[in-house]
Design a protein around this motif. Structure first.
Motif, short mmCIF file in Angstrom:
data_model
loop_
_atom_site.label_atom_id
_atom_site.label_comp_id
_atom_site.label_asym_id
_atom_site.label_seq_id
_atom_site.Cartn_x
_atom_site.Cartn_y
_atom_site.Cartn_z
N MET A 1 0.82 -1.21 0.00
CA MET A 1 0.00 0.00 0.00
C MET A 1 0.86 1.26 0.00
N GLN A 2 2.00 1.22 0.65
CA GLN A 2 2.83 2.42 0.76
C GLN A 2 3.29 2.91 -0.60
N GLN A 3 3.55 1.98 -1.53
CA GLN A 3 3.97 2.36 -2.88
C GLN A 3 2.79 2.51 -3.83
N GLN A 4 1.81 1.61 -3.72
CA GLN A 4 0.71 1.59 -4.68
C GLN A 4 -0.37 2.64 -4.39
N ASP A 5 -0.53 3.00 -3.13
CA ASP A 5 -1.59 3.95 -2.76
C ASP A 5 -1.11 4.76 -1.55
N PRO A 6 -0.14 5.64 -1.76
CA PRO A 6 0.50 6.33 -0.62
C PRO A 6 -0.44 7.20 0.20
N MET A 7 -1.48 7.76 -0.41
CA MET A 7 -2.40 8.59 0.35
C MET A 7 -3.21 7.76 1.35
N CYS A 8 -3.65 6.58 0.91
CA CYS A 8 -4.36 5.69 1.83
C CYS A 8 -3.40 5.18 2.91
N TYR A 9 -2.17 4.93 2.53
CA TYR A 9 -1.18 4.47 3.51
C TYR A 9 -1.00 5.51 4.61
N ARG A 10 -0.86 6.77 4.22
CA ARG A 10 -0.69 7.83 5.21
C ARG A 10 -1.93 7.99 6.07
N ALA A 11 -3.11 7.84 5.45
CA ALA A 11 -4.35 7.97 6.21
C ALA A 11 -4.49 6.85 7.23
N PHE A 12 -4.17 5.62 6.83
CA PHE A 12 -4.22 4.50 7.77
C PHE A 12 -3.23 4.71 8.91
N GLN A 13 -2.04 5.22 8.58
CA GLN A 13 -1.05 5.45 9.62
C GLN A 13 -1.49 6.54 10.59
N ALA A 14 -2.15 7.57 10.07
CA ALA A 14 -2.58 8.68 10.92
C ALA A 14 -3.68 8.27 11.88
N ASN A 15 -4.67 7.53 11.37
CA ASN A 15 -5.80 7.10 12.21
C ASN A 15 -6.61 6.05 11.45
N PRO A 16 -6.44 4.77 11.76
CA PRO A 16 -7.18 3.73 11.05
C PRO A 16 -8.69 3.90 11.15
N ASP A 17 -9.16 4.54 12.21
CA ASP A 17 -10.59 4.73 12.41
C ASP A 17 -11.23 5.54 11.28
N THR A 18 -10.43 6.37 10.62
CA THR A 18 -10.95 7.15 9.49
C THR A 18 -11.53 6.22 8.43
N MET A 19 -10.83 5.10 8.17
CA MET A 19 -11.30 4.15 7.17
C MET A 19 -12.34 3.18 7.73
N TRP A 20 -12.10 2.67 8.93
CA TRP A 20 -13.06 1.70 9.49
C TRP A 20 -14.43 2.32 9.67
N ASN A 21 -14.46 3.61 9.98
CA ASN A 21 -15.75 4.30 10.17
C ASN A 21 -16.05 5.23 9.00
N TRP A 22 -15.84 4.73 7.80
CA TRP A 22 -16.12 5.52 6.60
C TRP A 22 -17.58 5.95 6.53
N MET A 23 -18.47 5.24 7.25
CA MET A 23 -19.90 5.53 7.17
C MET A 23 -20.37 6.54 8.22
N SER A 24 -19.46 7.03 9.06
CA SER A 24 -19.91 7.83 10.21
C SER A 24 -19.25 9.20 10.29
N ALA A 25 -18.93 9.79 9.17
CA ALA A 25 -18.29 11.12 9.15
C ALA A 25 -19.36 12.20 9.17
N LEU A 26 -20.02 12.35 10.31
CA LEU A 26 -21.16 13.27 10.39
C LEU A 26 -20.94 14.30 11.50
N ARG A 27 -21.66 15.41 11.36
CA ARG A 27 -21.74 16.41 12.42
C ARG A 27 -23.21 16.78 12.65
N ASP A 28 -23.53 17.05 13.89
CA ASP A 28 -24.91 17.38 14.26
C ASP A 28 -25.10 18.88 14.40
N GLY A 29 -26.31 19.32 14.06
CA GLY A 29 -26.76 20.66 14.43
C GLY A 29 -26.09 21.82 13.72
N LEU A 30 -25.70 21.65 12.46
CA LEU A 30 -25.09 22.78 11.75
C LEU A 30 -26.13 23.80 11.29
#
Length: 224
Positions: free
Chosen positions: A68-97
């Motif tokens: 992944m580090q060579q084939q998809d470096p942006m996803c690699y960096r995102a996984f390294q920064a916080n795996p929860d970003t990908m595991w919770n791809w369905m929950s990127a919400l904010r309330d009450g805007l």
């Protein structure tokens, strides 16, 4: 001899109590694991794939693969920064805007929907992109079938370079706002544009119907 038997019984009871406590903890954690994702499940744009969904779709089943580090470096960096970003791809919400999307979301934080835990999604770079025409279809997958008050679709302006620039409101052309959609697992709608070529970012806002919940995503595309 009797004292030894008493110690053995005491130790056996202690071990049994520890095993029982451990079983209770494991059982409780298992319940949390089973029910929490369902309770927090929502959705995302799966086509053209949002950045978090693309990483999960392509690498979720083998996220430890060093390729992944060579084939998809942006996803690699995102996984390294916080795996929860990908595991919770369905929950990127904010309330009450309250519809104040621009005032509530600073420049440079659009792709993360202003969520600090998803900040890696704001990084400029060579995100994987899908080649599309100027007339294309968008597809929302929603596990909870919330429906939509509307979707708003923007496209990055000609001259904006997603490989080197983070996205701000001034970098966007407003394309369209849809009407309402009833609750459904899959919602698709057509987008008609003209004059776009090369690499762009599609920025989508989903205003869910059941509560004042706002989702914002970036999808990388190549207008061919």
């Amino acid at each position: 001899m009797e004292a030894s038997l008493m110690r053995m019984r005491t130790n056996s009871g202690s071990i049994a109590r520890r095993r029982g406590f451990l079983a209770l903890v494991i059982g409780t954690m298992a319940c949390l694991f089973v029910f929490t994702p369902t309770a927090s499940a929502h959705g995302t744009i799966v086509d053209p794939a949002s950045r978090a969904y693309q990483c999960w779709r392509d690498w979720g089943s083998h996220h430890m693969d060093p390729a992944m580090q060579q084939q998809d470096p942006m996803c690699y960096r995102a996984f390294q920064a916080n795996p929860d970003t990908m595991w919770n791809w369905m929950s990127a919400l904010r309330d009450g805007l309250g519809g104040n999307f621009q005032g509530s979301t600073p420049d440079g934080q659009l792709c993360s929907n202003g969520l600090a835990r998803n900040n890696s999604l704001n990084s400029p770079g060579q995100w994987k992109s899908k080649t599309i025409s100027n007339n294309f279809t968008m597809h929302l997958y929603d596990q909870a079938s919330h429906g939509a008050d509307f979707f708003r679709v923007y496209i990055s302006k000609n001259g904006f370079n997603p490989a080197t620039q983070s996205l701000g409101w001034g970098n966007l052309d407003f394309i369209m706002q849809t009407g309402r959609y009833p609750p459904a697992t899959d919602i698709t709608f057509n987008v008609q544009t003209s004059g776009y070529t090369g690499q762009h970012v599609i920025f989508t806002i989903w205003q869910a119907s059941h509560l004042d919940q706002t989702y914002m995503w970036c999808s990388n595309v190549n207008f061919g």
